[in-house]
Motif scaffolding. Structure first.
Motif, mmCIF file in Angstrom:
data_model
loop_
_atom_site.group_PDB
_atom_site.id
_atom_site.type_symbol
_atom_site.label_atom_id
_atom_site.label_comp_id
_atom_site.label_asym_id
_atom_site.label_seq_id
_atom_site.Cartn_x
_atom_site.Cartn_y
_atom_site.Cartn_z
ATOM 1 N N ILE A 160 23.971 19.053 -0.440
ATOM 2 C CA ILE A 160 24.128 20.559 -1.342
ATOM 3 C C ILE A 160 24.255 21.738 -0.191
ATOM 4 C CG2 ILE A 160 23.019 22.014 -2.711
ATOM 5 C CD1 ILE A 160 22.008 19.772 -4.522
ATOM 6 N N TYR A 161 23.176 21.737 0.890
ATOM 7 C CA TYR A 161 23.244 22.841 1.488
ATOM 8 C C TYR A 161 24.643 22.746 2.565
ATOM 9 C CZ TYR A 161 18.259 23.730 0.427
ATOM 10 O OH TYR A 161 17.244 23.727 -0.078
ATOM 11 N N ILE A 183 27.854 15.223 -1.954
ATOM 12 C CA ILE A 183 26.883 15.600 -2.816
ATOM 13 C C ILE A 183 26.827 14.358 -4.128
ATOM 14 C CG2 ILE A 183 26.319 17.206 -4.851
ATOM 15 C CD1 ILE A 183 27.479 19.382 -2.558
ATOM 16 N N GLN A 184 27.974 14.032 -4.796
ATOM 17 C CA GLN A 184 27.851 13.293 -5.620
ATOM 18 C C GLN A 184 27.357 11.927 -5.355
ATOM 19 O OE1 GLN A 184 28.918 13.960 -8.708
ATOM 20 N NE2 GLN A 184 29.467 16.112 -7.997
ATOM 21 N N SER A 185 27.633 11.416 -4.002
ATOM 22 C CA SER A 185 26.940 10.036 -3.469
ATOM 23 C C SER A 185 25.495 10.563 -3.541
ATOM 24 C CB SER A 185 27.503 9.487 -2.323
ATOM 25 O OG SER A 185 27.068 8.612 -1.900
ATOM 26 N N ALA A 186 25.013 11.463 -2.777
ATOM 27 C CA ALA A 186 23.672 11.335 -2.755
ATOM 28 C C ALA A 186 22.984 11.953 -3.953
ATOM 29 C CB ALA A 186 23.466 12.668 -1.796
ATOM 30 N N LYS A 187 23.513 12.365 -4.816
ATOM 31 C CA LYS A 187 22.917 12.523 -5.925
ATOM 32 C C LYS A 187 22.742 11.279 -6.752
ATOM 33 C CE LYS A 187 23.445 15.202 -10.412
ATOM 34 N NZ LYS A 187 24.326 15.978 -11.237
ATOM 35 N N ALA A 188 23.731 10.255 -6.718
ATOM 36 C CA ALA A 188 23.755 9.053 -7.414
ATOM 37 C C ALA A 188 22.368 8.205 -6.872
ATOM 38 C CB ALA A 188 25.005 8.330 -7.378
ATOM 39 N N SER A 192 35.941 19.462 0.593
ATOM 40 C CA SER A 192 35.929 18.246 -0.361
ATOM 41 C C SER A 192 35.447 17.174 0.019
ATOM 42 C CB SER A 192 37.743 17.790 -0.450
ATOM 43 O OG SER A 192 38.453 18.881 -0.682
ATOM 44 N N GLU A 193 35.067 16.778 1.536
ATOM 45 C CA GLU A 193 34.354 15.817 1.965
ATOM 46 C C GLU A 193 32.656 16.164 1.272
ATOM 47 O OE1 GLU A 193 32.597 14.337 6.294
ATOM 48 O OE2 GLU A 193 34.511 15.424 6.005
ATOM 49 N N ALA A 248 15.662 14.390 -0.029
ATOM 50 C CA ALA A 248 15.990 15.121 1.158
ATOM 51 C C ALA A 248 17.589 15.013 1.339
ATOM 52 C CB ALA A 248 15.189 15.040 2.349
ATOM 53 N N ASP A 249 18.061 13.939 1.358
ATOM 54 C CA ASP A 249 19.391 13.719 1.643
ATOM 55 C C ASP A 249 20.388 14.470 0.750
ATOM 56 O OD1 ASP A 249 18.899 12.324 3.836
ATOM 57 O OD2 ASP A 249 19.271 10.184 2.861
#
Length: 379
Positions: free
Chosen positions: A174-175, A124-129, A118-119, A168-169
């Motif tokens: 994602i990985y 992922i959502q934060s890094a994507k934004a 979950s973390e 990159a972040d």
């Protein structure tokens, strides 16, 4: 008186003549007997040397049937262990349970893994934004830089580097999330193939995942078995007459089973000086059990015919093995290497070819370069 003395002398002379004659006769008889005995011994000895049975070497097929101990092994065997640490939440099988490939065997409870999944999903959502904002900013600056003098080159490089770092972040998040999702998949343990559970070492509530612990379950596929036979080095150069063999087990000595040769190890084990031949055994009725010992009967043969001699034609000493060849009426010692022992016959290798004349009953007393007369014995 004179007549009486004359008669006495005459008797004495006759007695002396008789004694002398007797001595001569005895002497001649003794000499004749001695010479006759020596002559007979010499003749017997000469006859023993001159009259030697021979064997004509020839090429023949080399075949031998042997029985060797063997062991039945499962076709597939796996030890099921937990790849993550946690508590055994549920186990659905026990000893003797038949399972199918992909069947759920057990569930592991590891709340921290769920939390980490979950973390990382949120990361992922934060890094994507952040990545999307950097990309938008970079696209605008790059478009403006196409007009000379509007955007400095250093400013464009700064925005580009920030965009690449955020990209990159985002990929790293994602990985990481994928890794923990995969670990989450390990919480559900499934069967890798069809088989039967032969061991169970844990119960619900047990903490699992330590590398040194016993496996949770052991599963074997016994629908077909592997029959492993250790072939002694002396037979490693032979082949089976057929690609299948017959064997019996101690548990069912009245039944004869068949197995097909599928592979060889192509290696001589240093400890046992043998090569492993593996046979495949169908077991649809599940009569045979993995771990059984069996007696395998193998019919072996050489690919090419070889020279086979009677065992009596081979002399074994502390130094060597040899046969005695007869060439132009004289003996000759020929060193040989022994191959397969076929009972009263032995396969040999050396300077012996088909058609050679050999002494049938060879021994060390028959020295090399001795002239002999031979008599043929039917092979």
């Amino acid at each position: 008186m004179k007549a009486k003395i004359s008669a006495s002398k005459k008797m004495d002379n006759m007695l002396r003549l008789f004694l002398c004659s007797s001595c001569c006769i005895l002497f001649l008889y003794a000499c004749t007997g001695k010479d006759g005995s020596s002559s007979k011994t010499a003749d017997a000895k000469q006859e023993k040397v001159d009259s030697v049975a021979i064997y004509i070497a020839k090429n023949d097929s080399v075949e031998k049937t042997i029985t060797l101990p063997s062991e039945l092994l499962p076709y597939e065997r796996v030890e099921i262990r937990s790849k993550v640490q946690g508590y055994l939440k549920k186990i659905n099988v026990d000893i003797g349970t038949r399972v199918r490939k992909g069947q759920l065997l057990a569930l592991i409870d590891a709340p921290e893994i769920t939390s980490r999944v979950s973390e990382f999903t949120e990361k992922i959502q934060s890094a994507k934004a952040k990545y999307m904002a950097s990309k938008d900013n970079y696209d605008r600056i790059h478009s403006a830089s196409e007009t000379d003098g509007v955007i400095a080159a250093s400013e464009l490089d700064k925005v580009k580097n920030a965009f690449l770092a955020d990209s990159a972040d985002y990929k790293a998040a994602i990985y990481n999330a994928a890794t923990y999702k995969q670990m989450g998949n390990y919480l559900a343990i499934t069967s890798p193939f069809n088989g039967v559970v032969i061991k169970r070492n844990a119960h619900e509530g047990t903490f699992v995942g330590n590398p040194s612990e016993l496996p949770l379950l052991v599963i074997e596929d016994n629908s077909r078995l592997r029959l492993q036979v250790a072939i002694p080095e002396v037979y490693a150069g032979t082949t089976l007459k057929k690609q299948s063999i017959k064997f019996t087990t101690k548990a069912m000595p009245e039944k004869v089973f068949e197995a097909r040769l599928v592979r060889k190890s192509e290696n001589i084990d240093n400890a046992t000086r043998s090569e492993i031949w593996e046979f495949e055994v169908p077991n649809p009725e599940k009569l045979l059990k993995a771990g059984m010992y069996a007696d395998a009967k193998l019919s072996l043969q050489r690919i090419k015919p070889g020279i086979i001699l009677p065992s009596s034609a081979i002399v074994t000493t502390l130094e060597k093995k040899f046969a005695i060849k007869v060439r132009q009426g004289k003996t000759e010692w020929v060193d040989i290497n022994q191959g397969l022992n076929l009972g009263d016959r032995i396969e040999v290798f050396g300077s012996i070819a088909a058609g050679d004349t050999l002494v049938l009953k060879a021994n060390e007393e028959l020295k090399p370069d001795v002239s002999i007369q031979v008599k043929t014995v039917k092979n």
